[in-house]
Design an enzyme around this catalytic site. Structure first.
Site, PDB file in Angstrom:
ATOM      1  N   LYS A   1       0.846  -1.189   0.000  1.00  0.00           N
ATOM      2  CA  LYS A   1       0.000   0.000   0.000  1.00  0.00           C
ATOM      3  C   LYS A   1       0.885   1.244   0.000  1.00  0.00           C
ATOM      4  CE  LYS A   1      -3.996   1.735   2.677  1.00  0.00           C
ATOM      5  NZ  LYS A   1      -4.879   1.434   3.843  1.00  0.00           N
TER       6      LYS A   1
ATOM      7  N   SER B   1      -9.782   1.352   2.841  1.00  0.00           N
ATOM      8  CA  SER B   1      -8.912   2.170   2.037  1.00  0.00           C
ATOM      9  C   SER B   1      -7.862   1.393   1.232  1.00  0.00           C
ATOM     10  CB  SER B   1      -8.193   3.186   2.921  1.00  0.00           C
ATOM     11  OG  SER B   1      -7.371   2.538   3.862  1.00  0.00           O
TER      12      SER B   1
ATOM     13  N   SER C   1      -9.975  -1.278   6.856  1.00  0.00           N
ATOM     14  CA  SER C   1      -9.373  -0.973   5.549  1.00  0.00           C
ATOM     15  C   SER C   1      -8.666  -2.129   4.855  1.00  0.00           C
ATOM     16  CB  SER C   1      -8.386   0.193   5.682  1.00  0.00           C
ATOM     17  OG  SER C   1      -9.082   1.409   5.751  1.00  0.00           O
TER      18      SER C   1
END
Lengths: 95, 473
Positions: free
Chosen positions: B78, B153, B177
């Site tokens: 990420k 996310s 997330s």
């Protein structure tokens, strides 16, 4: 009730420039979010309110020793700064 | 041709070890898929230039006998996880051109193993969102149906695994997330125990809630990745040592609790009904010999409210470091303080601003008693209720999300409906418990997920019961 002036005050505290349109939108959003989170009052009335206590947290200490060789990270870090003068980060006059 | 669809970490390890293909060839197979699919999916914000060099290093480790299970495994990370010398932007304009000056602890461990880090994946800006629509660099599309969101996310990470653009991935989970996008994309997503992985080098959102999580197509891959990156680190004083393996008792049949609110489907918003049915999952568990019982967690449905006070409070504090002075974007104002206002005004997106202002509000004099301290007291009460529940049951089961992946644009402009996405996932962050989302069932062709929550540091139970539940051995 969250008004435009409240948002402007919060934005000032948070150092964020906002335009008029976004102030209005944020006032509406924050009003509705506070309306939602207000439901904690249904259960929190009986809970003791005090600043967070130490609980399970504990201090994590170490000896102040074995520093890294001076200057080995300087260039790497300064390269990321928007403006520099020699080995300093450059900013506008403070006083 | 390497069949990436059915590839697992163990299979890839055996294949490289036996010489069936090299780590370089495996990396190239993934780079080919990325070239073909990433333009449409936008799972990666950047594919690193040194992928093949990393893979060559992995092949060398196989030759000299120092390879472990993660050596040569193509992994995506990420965009909020630092990898020295590589860009890390947290999908924000304010860090668009920031290059990491050090390795996060997780990346350091991946490098020690010789994993091949393919690139950085798209996300909601600073991990604030549930759909990846808050990225400053465009939405990520769901590989199963590109008109739908991936969740967020960590949406880019989930899409990279679901679309075979990476074998496994690291994301971060502050309120769901990792688990919510895993559920939306039909893959496995783990949120480990708070502190089990160092947060050093993870760009902070809510520091008492954040943890690095793992994505994979199966539990075993997720387990291997978790074991590679976990452990205590001197640079994160909240990190903890892995537990010593349990002694005995592992064979006895586990008891799984379903909290009342998820079976009745009543949401915390008071009356809005979610169409969530756990009866099939329940009967499958019973067929496997588990005892399933209903449990009472009276304050559970207030978790989301406590979360939307505590998290923004921590966000408002963490985000104050972005000032246009030390690194990142800089915009000229009239004076130094003017620089701050302009840089933050232009560099930060709407959702980030919303949470900073909300956090500033709940922490301000006169309101902190009413909101922040009350939320902390409630958090302690919820923790206590979970502790008691885990005296009765070994695991807690809920759905991962209220429903399947929604259409792109469907919830934009309605923050509350977006926040409600996290209703089932937030409690594990509030309590610090480990939790896993497993693909189970579908609705209109889109995958759904089941969540299992365990007591602190009992990831082993999640893996053990999860593997039986998914029929994975």
């Amino acid at each position: 009730m969250i008004e435009k002036k409240d948002i402007e005050h919060l934005a000032k505290l948070s150092r964020i420039e906002l335009n008029d349109k976004s102030v209005e939108g944020l006032a509406k959003d924050i009003e509705s979010i506070l309306g939602y989170v207000d439901q904690i009052k249904e259960v929190s009335a009986d809970l003791a309110v005090r600043p967070p206590s130490a609980g399970e947290n504990r201090n994590v200490l170490r000896e102040d020793e074995n520093p890294h060789e001076s200057g080995i990270y300087t260039e790497k870090i300064l390269k990321e700064s928007p403006d520099r003068e020699g080995d300093f980060i450059k900013v506008k006059n403070i006083l | 041709m390497i069949d990436l669809k059915t590839l697992t970490v163990k299979k890839a390890h055996e294949a490289i070890k036996s010489g069936e293909y090299s780590a370089v060839e495996l990396a190239n197979a993934y780079l080919d898929v990325i070239k073909e699919k990433n333009k449409e999916l936008n799972a990666y914000l950047e594919v690193y230039e040194d992928v093949i060099d990393q893979a060559k290093g992995a092949d060398k480790k196989f030759k000299d006998g120092t390879a472990d299970l993660m050596t040569g495994i193509p992994v995506s990370i990420k965009d909020n996880i630092l990898f020295e010398g590589h860009k890390a932007s947290a999908a924000s304009k304010i860090l668009e051109n920031y290059t990491a000056t050090y390795d996060s602890n997780a990346v350091k461990k991946l490098k020690e193993s010789g994993a091949v880090i393919l690139g950085r994946t798209n996300m909601d800006e600073f991990a604030m969102g549930s759909s990846t629509e808050n990225s400053a660099f465009g939405v990520t599309k769901n590989p199963i149906d590109t008109s739908r969101v991936t969740g967020g996310s960590s949406g880019g990470s989930a899409a990279s695994v679901a679309g075979d653009l990476a074998l496994v991935s690291l994301g971060s989970d502050t309120g769901g997330s990792v688990r919510q996008p895993a559920s939306f994309c039909g893959v496995v997503g783990l949120k480990p125990t708070y502190g089990s992985i160092s947060r050093s080098g993870l760009i902070a959102m809510g520091s008492s809630l954040d943890i690095i999580g793992q994505f994979g197509k199966n539990i075993s891959d997720v387990e291997i990745l978790f074991n590679t990156v976990k452990g205590k680190d001197n640079l994160d004083s909240t990190s903890i040592s892995p537990p010593t393996p349990g002694v005995g008792g592992e064979e006895e049949k586990k008891v799984i609790g379903i909290p009342k609110f998820s079976t009745t489907g009543r949401s915390a918003s008071g009356g809005k009904n979610y169409n969530v049915d756990l009866s099939e999952a329940k009967s499958n568990l019973e067929k496997l010999g588990y005892k399933v019982k209903e449990i009472d967690l009276p304050s559970l449905s207030y978790s989301l409210s406590a979360y939307y006070i505590i998290m923004p409070a921590e966000v408002s504090s963490n985000m104050s470091r972005f000032d246009g002075v030390k690194y990142g974007l800089h915009k000229e104002g009239e004076n130094l303080i003017g620089d701050y206002f302009k840089t933050r005004g232009e560099g930060l997106g709407t959702e980030v601003k919303r949470r900073i202002l909300l956090g500033t509000y709940v922490l301000s004099a006169g309101y902190s008693d009413e909101y922040y301290y009350k939320a902390i007291a409630l958090r302690n009460k919820i923790k206590e209720e979970f502790r008691k529940a885990f005296e009765e049951v070994d695991l807690i089961m809920t759905p991962t999300t209220p429903g399947p992946a929604f259409k792109i644009g469907e919830k934009v402009g309605d923050p509350i409906s977006m926040y409600l996405e996290d209703i089932f996932t937030v409690p594990a962050n509030i309590t610090g418990s480990p939790a896993i989302s497993l693909p189970f069932g579908e609705q209109n062709g889109m995958p759904l997920g089941i969540q299992l929550i365990a007591p602190h540091q009992r990831e082993d139970l999640l893996f053990q019961v999860g593997k039986k539940f998914l029929g994975e051995e």
